[in-house]
Design a protein around this motif. Structure first.
Motif, mmCIF file in Angstrom:
data_model
loop_
_atom_site.group_PDB
_atom_site.id
_atom_site.type_symbol
_atom_site.label_atom_id
_atom_site.label_comp_id
_atom_site.label_asym_id
_atom_site.label_seq_id
_atom_site.Cartn_x
_atom_site.Cartn_y
_atom_site.Cartn_z
ATOM 1 N N SER A 77 5.492 25.831 -22.748
ATOM 2 C CA SER A 77 5.746 24.403 -22.925
ATOM 3 C C SER A 77 4.617 23.557 -22.342
ATOM 4 O O SER A 77 4.123 23.845 -21.252
ATOM 5 C CB SER A 77 7.062 24.017 -22.238
ATOM 6 O OG SER A 77 7.226 22.611 -22.181
ATOM 7 N N SER A 97 12.850 27.303 -26.139
ATOM 8 C CA SER A 97 12.341 27.440 -27.508
ATOM 9 C C SER A 97 13.312 28.167 -28.426
ATOM 10 O O SER A 97 13.165 28.118 -29.655
ATOM 11 C CB SER A 97 11.002 28.186 -27.498
ATOM 12 O OG SER A 97 11.077 29.359 -26.709
ATOM 13 N N TYR A 107 5.798 23.308 -30.729
ATOM 14 C CA TYR A 107 5.282 23.421 -29.369
ATOM 15 C C TYR A 107 4.955 22.050 -28.809
ATOM 16 O O TYR A 107 5.349 21.705 -27.699
ATOM 17 C CB TYR A 107 4.043 24.325 -29.353
ATOM 18 C CG TYR A 107 3.326 24.348 -28.024
ATOM 19 C CD1 TYR A 107 3.864 25.034 -26.936
ATOM 20 C CD2 TYR A 107 2.121 23.667 -27.857
ATOM 21 C CE1 TYR A 107 3.212 25.042 -25.708
ATOM 22 C CE2 TYR A 107 1.461 23.676 -26.634
ATOM 23 C CZ TYR A 107 2.020 24.366 -25.563
ATOM 24 O OH TYR A 107 1.392 24.360 -24.347
#
Length: 365
Positions: free
Chosen positions: A269, A192, A137
Protein backbone atom coordinates in the motif's frame (compact mmCIF):
# COMPACT_ATOMS: atom_id res chain seq x y z
CA UNK A 1 35.37 -18.76 13.16
CA UNK A 2 32.90 -16.63 11.21
CA UNK A 3 29.29 -17.83 11.35
CA UNK A 4 28.50 -15.87 8.19
CA UNK A 5 31.02 -17.96 6.29
CA UNK A 6 29.97 -21.31 7.72
CA UNK A 7 28.19 -23.74 5.38
CA UNK A 8 24.44 -24.41 5.44
CA UNK A 9 22.03 -26.71 3.66
CA UNK A 10 18.66 -25.53 2.36
CA UNK A 11 16.90 -28.80 1.85
CA UNK A 12 19.49 -30.83 -0.02
CA UNK A 13 21.18 -27.78 -1.53
CA UNK A 14 24.59 -27.15 0.04
CA UNK A 15 25.73 -23.55 0.38
CA UNK A 16 29.34 -22.64 1.17
CA UNK A 17 28.31 -19.60 3.23
CA UNK A 18 25.25 -17.70 4.51
CA UNK A 19 25.36 -14.77 2.04
CA UNK A 20 22.50 -14.65 -0.45
CA UNK A 21 22.26 -12.28 -3.41
CA UNK A 22 18.60 -11.30 -3.33
CA UNK A 23 16.40 -11.04 -6.42
CA UNK A 24 16.75 -7.58 -7.96
CA UNK A 25 14.60 -6.45 -10.89
CA UNK A 26 16.67 -5.13 -13.80
CA UNK A 27 13.89 -3.98 -16.15
CA UNK A 28 16.13 -4.95 -19.05
CA UNK A 29 14.37 -7.86 -20.77
CA UNK A 30 12.83 -7.84 -24.24
CA UNK A 31 9.39 -9.49 -24.39
CA UNK A 32 10.45 -11.39 -21.29
CA UNK A 33 13.72 -12.55 -22.85
CA UNK A 34 16.98 -12.23 -20.93
CA UNK A 35 19.48 -10.02 -22.76
CA UNK A 36 23.21 -9.34 -22.79
CA UNK A 37 22.65 -7.08 -19.78
CA UNK A 38 21.60 -10.14 -17.77
CA UNK A 39 24.74 -11.97 -18.84
CA UNK A 40 26.92 -9.10 -17.63
CA UNK A 41 24.88 -8.49 -14.46
CA UNK A 42 24.60 -12.12 -13.38
CA UNK A 43 28.08 -12.98 -14.58
CA UNK A 44 29.85 -10.59 -12.26
CA UNK A 45 27.53 -11.35 -9.32
CA UNK A 46 28.26 -15.05 -9.78
CA UNK A 47 31.96 -14.26 -9.21
CA UNK A 48 31.26 -12.47 -5.92
CA UNK A 49 31.82 -15.38 -3.54
CA UNK A 50 28.26 -15.39 -2.16
CA UNK A 51 26.70 -18.69 -1.20
CA UNK A 52 23.61 -18.33 -3.39
CA UNK A 53 22.39 -16.14 -6.25
CA UNK A 54 18.63 -15.75 -6.82
CA UNK A 55 17.50 -14.38 -10.17
CA UNK A 56 15.19 -11.38 -10.23
CA UNK A 57 11.39 -11.64 -10.01
CA UNK A 58 10.55 -13.62 -13.13
CA UNK A 59 7.05 -13.38 -14.57
CA UNK A 60 5.00 -16.54 -15.11
CA UNK A 61 2.95 -14.92 -17.89
CA UNK A 62 3.03 -11.70 -19.95
CA UNK A 63 0.39 -10.06 -17.76
CA UNK A 64 2.33 -11.09 -14.63
CA UNK A 65 5.18 -8.69 -15.47
CA UNK A 66 5.71 -5.60 -13.33
CA UNK A 67 6.84 -3.70 -16.43
CA UNK A 68 7.08 -4.38 -20.16
CA UNK A 69 10.82 -4.91 -19.61
CA UNK A 70 10.52 -7.59 -16.91
CA UNK A 71 12.25 -10.94 -17.15
CA UNK A 72 9.87 -13.78 -17.98
CA UNK A 73 9.91 -17.55 -18.20
CA UNK A 74 6.55 -18.21 -19.86
CA UNK A 75 7.58 -19.02 -23.45
CA UNK A 76 10.05 -21.14 -25.34
CA UNK A 77 11.83 -17.95 -26.41
CA UNK A 78 12.17 -16.86 -22.76
CA UNK A 79 13.56 -20.26 -21.85
CA UNK A 80 16.09 -20.25 -24.68
CA UNK A 81 17.27 -16.73 -23.87
CA UNK A 82 17.79 -17.53 -20.20
CA UNK A 83 19.52 -20.80 -21.09
CA UNK A 84 22.09 -18.82 -23.09
CA UNK A 85 22.81 -16.56 -20.11
CA UNK A 86 22.99 -19.41 -17.61
CA UNK A 87 25.35 -21.42 -19.84
CA UNK A 88 27.81 -18.52 -19.94
CA UNK A 89 27.61 -17.88 -16.20
CA UNK A 90 28.03 -21.53 -15.28
CA UNK A 91 31.16 -21.89 -17.39
CA UNK A 92 32.97 -19.69 -14.88
CA UNK A 93 31.09 -20.08 -11.59
CA UNK A 94 29.89 -22.97 -9.49
CA UNK A 95 27.64 -20.75 -7.37
CA UNK A 96 24.15 -22.24 -6.88
CA UNK A 97 21.54 -20.26 -8.80
CA UNK A 98 17.86 -19.99 -7.94
CA UNK A 99 14.97 -18.11 -9.48
CA UNK A 100 12.11 -16.11 -8.01
CA UNK A 101 8.75 -16.77 -9.69
CA UNK A 102 6.27 -13.92 -9.56
CA UNK A 103 3.00 -12.38 -10.66
CA UNK A 104 2.65 -8.64 -10.12
CA UNK A 105 -1.17 -8.61 -9.91
CA UNK A 106 -2.51 -5.06 -9.58
CA UNK A 107 1.05 -3.66 -9.52
CA UNK A 108 1.68 -4.84 -13.10
CA UNK A 109 1.84 -2.74 -16.28
CA UNK A 110 4.13 -0.05 -14.86
CA UNK A 111 7.07 1.84 -16.28
CA UNK A 112 10.65 1.13 -15.17
CA UNK A 113 11.73 3.12 -12.09
CA UNK A 114 13.98 5.43 -14.13
CA UNK A 115 10.93 6.18 -16.33
CA UNK A 116 8.82 7.22 -13.34
CA UNK A 117 7.38 3.85 -12.32
CA UNK A 118 3.76 4.88 -12.96
CA UNK A 119 1.15 2.60 -14.48
CA UNK A 120 1.42 2.38 -18.27
CA UNK A 121 -1.77 3.21 -20.19
CA UNK A 122 -3.52 0.67 -22.39
CA UNK A 123 -2.82 2.92 -25.38
CA UNK A 124 0.90 3.11 -24.52
CA UNK A 125 1.83 -0.57 -24.34
CA UNK A 126 0.24 -1.38 -20.97
CA UNK A 127 -2.29 -4.09 -20.20
CA UNK A 128 -5.26 -4.78 -17.98
CA UNK A 129 -4.14 -5.93 -14.54
CA UNK A 130 -5.73 -8.63 -12.37
CA UNK A 131 -5.99 -9.08 -8.63
CA UNK A 132 -8.03 -10.71 -5.86
CA UNK A 133 -10.41 -7.75 -5.82
CA UNK A 134 -11.04 -4.81 -8.15
CA UNK A 135 -9.04 -2.43 -5.95
CA UNK A 136 -6.24 -0.37 -7.56
CA UNK A 137 -2.87 0.05 -5.87
CA UNK A 138 -2.94 3.84 -6.27
CA UNK A 139 -6.08 5.95 -6.69
CA UNK A 140 -5.04 7.05 -10.19
CA UNK A 141 -4.47 3.47 -11.42
CA UNK A 142 -6.94 1.48 -13.53
CA UNK A 143 -8.89 -0.91 -11.31
CA UNK A 144 -7.69 -4.47 -11.80
CA UNK A 145 -10.00 -7.26 -12.90
CA UNK A 146 -11.10 -9.43 -9.97
CA UNK A 147 -9.96 -12.96 -10.72
CA UNK A 148 -12.64 -15.61 -11.20
CA UNK A 149 -12.16 -19.36 -10.81
CA UNK A 150 -10.91 -19.72 -14.37
CA UNK A 151 -8.38 -16.94 -13.80
CA UNK A 152 -7.12 -18.56 -10.60
CA UNK A 153 -6.71 -21.90 -12.38
CA UNK A 154 -4.84 -20.20 -15.23
CA UNK A 155 -2.38 -18.57 -12.81
CA UNK A 156 -1.81 -21.77 -10.83
CA UNK A 157 -1.00 -23.56 -14.08
CA UNK A 158 1.28 -20.71 -15.18
CA UNK A 159 3.32 -21.01 -11.98
CA UNK A 160 3.55 -24.77 -12.45
CA UNK A 161 4.55 -24.48 -16.10
CA UNK A 162 7.23 -21.91 -15.28
CA UNK A 163 8.57 -24.19 -12.54
CA UNK A 164 8.89 -26.95 -15.14
CA UNK A 165 10.84 -24.59 -17.38
CA UNK A 166 13.10 -23.73 -14.41
CA UNK A 167 13.70 -27.44 -13.90
CA UNK A 168 14.69 -27.88 -17.55
CA UNK A 169 17.16 -25.01 -17.17
CA UNK A 170 18.81 -26.87 -14.29
CA UNK A 171 18.18 -24.09 -11.77
CA UNK A 172 19.04 -25.16 -8.24
CA UNK A 173 16.02 -23.78 -6.38
CA UNK A 174 12.83 -21.75 -6.72
CA UNK A 175 11.55 -18.90 -4.58
CA UNK A 176 7.80 -18.20 -4.75
CA UNK A 177 7.26 -14.43 -4.50
CA UNK A 178 4.51 -13.68 -1.96
CA UNK A 179 5.88 -10.30 -0.85
CA UNK A 180 6.17 -6.62 -1.79
CA UNK A 181 2.53 -6.11 -2.70
CA UNK A 182 2.47 -8.47 -5.67
CA UNK A 183 -0.33 -10.91 -6.45
CA UNK A 184 0.15 -13.56 -3.76
CA UNK A 185 0.70 -10.86 -1.12
CA UNK A 186 -2.47 -9.19 -2.43
CA UNK A 187 -4.39 -12.38 -1.60
CA UNK A 188 -2.88 -12.53 1.87
CA UNK A 189 -3.62 -8.98 2.96
CA UNK A 190 -7.13 -7.93 4.01
CA UNK A 191 -6.37 -4.48 2.59
CA UNK A 192 -6.26 -5.79 -0.99
CA UNK A 193 -8.36 -8.96 -0.67
CA UNK A 194 -12.02 -8.18 -0.06
CA UNK A 195 -13.43 -11.32 -1.63
CA UNK A 196 -16.47 -13.03 -0.19
CA UNK A 197 -15.76 -16.51 -1.58
CA UNK A 198 -13.45 -19.23 -0.22
CA UNK A 199 -10.39 -17.11 -1.13
CA UNK A 200 -11.30 -14.12 1.03
CA UNK A 201 -12.31 -13.14 4.54
CA UNK A 202 -10.65 -15.33 7.15
CA UNK A 203 -6.89 -15.84 7.39
CA UNK A 204 -7.36 -19.44 6.27
CA UNK A 205 -9.24 -18.30 3.17
CA UNK A 206 -6.78 -15.52 2.32
CA UNK A 207 -3.89 -17.98 2.54
CA UNK A 208 -5.65 -20.54 0.33
CA UNK A 209 -4.59 -19.31 -3.12
CA UNK A 210 -0.93 -18.60 -2.23
CA UNK A 211 -0.73 -22.09 -0.73
CA UNK A 212 -2.28 -23.59 -3.86
CA UNK A 213 0.32 -21.80 -5.97
CA UNK A 214 3.11 -23.04 -3.72
CA UNK A 215 1.76 -26.60 -4.08
CA UNK A 216 1.70 -26.24 -7.88
CA UNK A 217 5.32 -25.09 -7.95
CA UNK A 218 6.48 -27.72 -5.50
CA UNK A 219 4.80 -30.48 -7.54
CA UNK A 220 6.35 -29.26 -10.80
CA UNK A 221 9.95 -28.92 -9.57
CA UNK A 222 12.28 -31.87 -8.80
CA UNK A 223 11.62 -33.16 -5.29
CA UNK A 224 15.32 -33.11 -4.39
CA UNK A 225 15.58 -29.38 -5.13
CA UNK A 226 14.32 -26.76 -2.66
CA UNK A 227 11.35 -24.46 -3.09
CA UNK A 228 11.02 -21.55 -0.67
CA UNK A 229 8.82 -18.49 -0.20
CA UNK A 230 9.46 -14.77 0.18
CA UNK A 231 6.99 -12.89 2.33
CA UNK A 232 6.36 -9.37 3.55
CA UNK A 233 6.06 -9.74 7.32
CA UNK A 234 3.91 -6.61 7.63
CA UNK A 235 2.12 -4.11 5.41
CA UNK A 236 3.16 -1.29 7.75
CA UNK A 237 -0.50 -0.20 7.63
CA UNK A 238 -3.03 -0.53 10.46
CA UNK A 239 -5.48 -3.34 9.78
CA UNK A 240 -3.26 -4.98 7.17
CA UNK A 241 -1.07 -8.05 6.99
CA UNK A 242 1.10 -8.37 10.09
CA UNK A 243 3.71 -10.47 11.85
CA UNK A 244 1.23 -12.77 13.58
CA UNK A 245 -0.37 -13.69 10.26
CA UNK A 246 3.09 -14.05 8.71
CA UNK A 247 4.01 -16.64 11.33
CA UNK A 248 0.84 -18.58 10.54
CA UNK A 249 1.53 -18.46 6.79
CA UNK A 250 5.18 -19.46 7.31
CA UNK A 251 4.05 -22.45 9.34
CA UNK A 252 1.59 -23.41 6.63
CA UNK A 253 4.13 -23.29 3.79
CA UNK A 254 6.72 -25.11 5.91
CA UNK A 255 4.19 -27.89 6.51
CA UNK A 256 3.76 -28.15 2.74
CA UNK A 257 7.49 -28.52 2.13
CA UNK A 258 8.86 -25.00 1.89
CA UNK A 259 12.61 -25.26 2.38
CA UNK A 260 12.97 -21.75 3.82
CA UNK A 261 11.20 -18.43 4.40
CA UNK A 262 12.72 -15.19 3.09
CA UNK A 263 11.43 -12.36 5.30
CA UNK A 264 10.96 -8.83 3.96
CA UNK A 265 8.15 -6.31 4.49
CA UNK A 266 5.95 -3.68 2.88
CA UNK A 267 5.04 -2.94 -0.70
CA UNK A 268 1.29 -3.51 -0.58
CA UNK A 269 0.00 0.00 0.00
CA UNK A 270 1.17 3.55 -0.72
CA UNK A 271 -0.12 4.34 2.80
CA UNK A 272 2.67 2.31 4.41
CA UNK A 273 4.72 4.00 7.12
CA UNK A 274 8.02 2.16 7.34
CA UNK A 275 10.43 2.69 10.21
CA UNK A 276 13.67 2.41 8.24
CA UNK A 277 17.09 1.85 9.81
CA UNK A 278 20.01 -0.59 9.74
CA UNK A 279 18.65 -4.14 9.97
CA UNK A 280 15.12 -2.80 10.35
CA UNK A 281 13.45 -6.03 9.15
CA UNK A 282 15.55 -8.50 11.13
CA UNK A 283 13.19 -8.50 14.11
CA UNK A 284 10.50 -10.02 11.87
CA UNK A 285 12.90 -12.72 10.68
CA UNK A 286 13.93 -13.44 14.27
CA UNK A 287 10.35 -14.05 15.40
CA UNK A 288 9.52 -16.26 12.43
CA UNK A 289 12.76 -18.20 12.96
CA UNK A 290 11.78 -18.68 16.60
CA UNK A 291 8.48 -20.29 15.69
CA UNK A 292 9.05 -22.01 12.33
CA UNK A 293 11.43 -24.93 11.87
CA UNK A 294 12.93 -24.03 8.49
CA UNK A 295 15.88 -21.79 7.65
CA UNK A 296 15.04 -18.09 7.57
CA UNK A 297 16.65 -15.47 5.31
CA UNK A 298 16.83 -11.99 6.83
CA UNK A 299 17.10 -8.69 4.95
CA UNK A 300 16.86 -4.95 5.51
CA UNK A 301 19.70 -2.43 5.20
CA UNK A 302 22.38 -4.98 6.04
CA UNK A 303 25.43 -3.21 4.69
CA UNK A 304 28.46 -4.18 6.80
CA UNK A 305 30.12 -7.54 7.46
CA UNK A 306 29.71 -6.99 11.20
CA UNK A 307 25.94 -6.51 10.83
CA UNK A 308 25.62 -9.69 8.81
CA UNK A 309 27.78 -11.69 11.21
CA UNK A 310 25.79 -10.48 14.21
CA UNK A 311 22.47 -11.36 12.53
CA UNK A 312 23.61 -14.98 12.19
CA UNK A 313 25.24 -15.17 15.63
CA UNK A 314 22.32 -13.71 17.58
CA UNK A 315 19.77 -15.97 15.89
CA UNK A 316 17.98 -13.29 13.90
CA UNK A 317 18.42 -15.27 10.69
CA UNK A 318 20.09 -18.35 9.24
CA UNK A 319 21.18 -16.44 6.13
CA UNK A 320 21.31 -12.78 5.14
CA UNK A 321 20.33 -11.45 1.72
CA UNK A 322 21.92 -8.42 0.09
CA UNK A 323 20.46 -6.36 -2.72
CA UNK A 324 21.49 -2.71 -3.12
CA UNK A 325 24.63 -3.29 -1.07
CA UNK A 326 25.92 -5.90 -3.49
CA UNK A 327 25.04 -3.76 -6.51
CA UNK A 328 27.13 -0.99 -5.02
CA UNK A 329 29.94 -3.39 -4.09
CA UNK A 330 29.81 -6.58 -6.20
CA UNK A 331 32.77 -7.97 -4.21
CA UNK A 332 31.02 -7.48 -0.87
CA UNK A 333 31.53 -11.14 0.13
CA UNK A 334 35.29 -10.85 -0.53
CA UNK A 335 35.52 -7.77 1.65
CA UNK A 336 33.37 -9.39 4.34
CA UNK A 337 35.62 -12.47 4.39
CA UNK A 338 38.68 -10.23 4.77
CA UNK A 339 37.06 -8.31 7.64
CA UNK A 340 35.92 -11.47 9.44
CA UNK A 341 39.05 -13.56 8.92
CA UNK A 342 37.29 -16.04 6.65
CA UNK A 343 37.95 -17.55 3.23
CA UNK A 344 35.91 -17.09 0.06
CA UNK A 345 35.67 -18.62 -3.41
CA UNK A 346 37.17 -16.48 -6.17
CA UNK A 347 37.94 -17.19 -9.83
CA UNK A 348 41.54 -18.19 -10.49
CA UNK A 349 41.89 -15.29 -12.92
CA UNK A 350 41.55 -12.97 -9.88
CA UNK A 351 43.73 -14.83 -7.35
CA UNK A 352 46.65 -12.47 -7.85
CA UNK A 353 44.45 -9.56 -6.72
CA UNK A 354 44.50 -10.87 -3.14
CA UNK A 355 45.92 -8.10 -0.92
CA UNK A 356 49.09 -9.01 0.95
CA UNK A 357 47.37 -8.13 4.22
CA UNK A 358 44.85 -10.96 3.74
CA UNK A 359 46.78 -14.13 3.14
CA UNK A 360 44.65 -17.19 2.35
CA UNK A 361 41.59 -15.04 1.70
CA UNK A 362 40.86 -16.91 -1.53
CA UNK A 363 40.21 -20.64 -1.65
CA UNK A 364 42.74 -21.80 -4.26
CA UNK A 365 42.17 -25.54 -4.25
Amino acid sequence: MSKLFSPLKIGQLELSNRIVIAPMCQYSAEQGDATDWHMIHLGHLALSGAGLLILEATAVSPEARISPADLGLYSDANEQALARVLKAVRQHSGMPIGIQLAHAGRKASTAAPWEGGKQVGLDAGGWQTEAPSALPYAPEDRPPTALDDAGLARIREAFGQTARRAARLGLDMIEVHAAHGYLLHQFLSPLSNQRTDRYGGSLENRMRFPLEVFDAVRAAFPAEKPVGVRISATDWVDGGWDLEQSVAFSMAVAARGSAYVHVSSGGLSPLQKIEVGPGYQLAFAREIKRQVEVPVIGVGMITTPEQAETAIRDGSADLVALARAVLYDPRWPWHAAAALGAQVEAPKQYWRSQPAAYKNLFATE
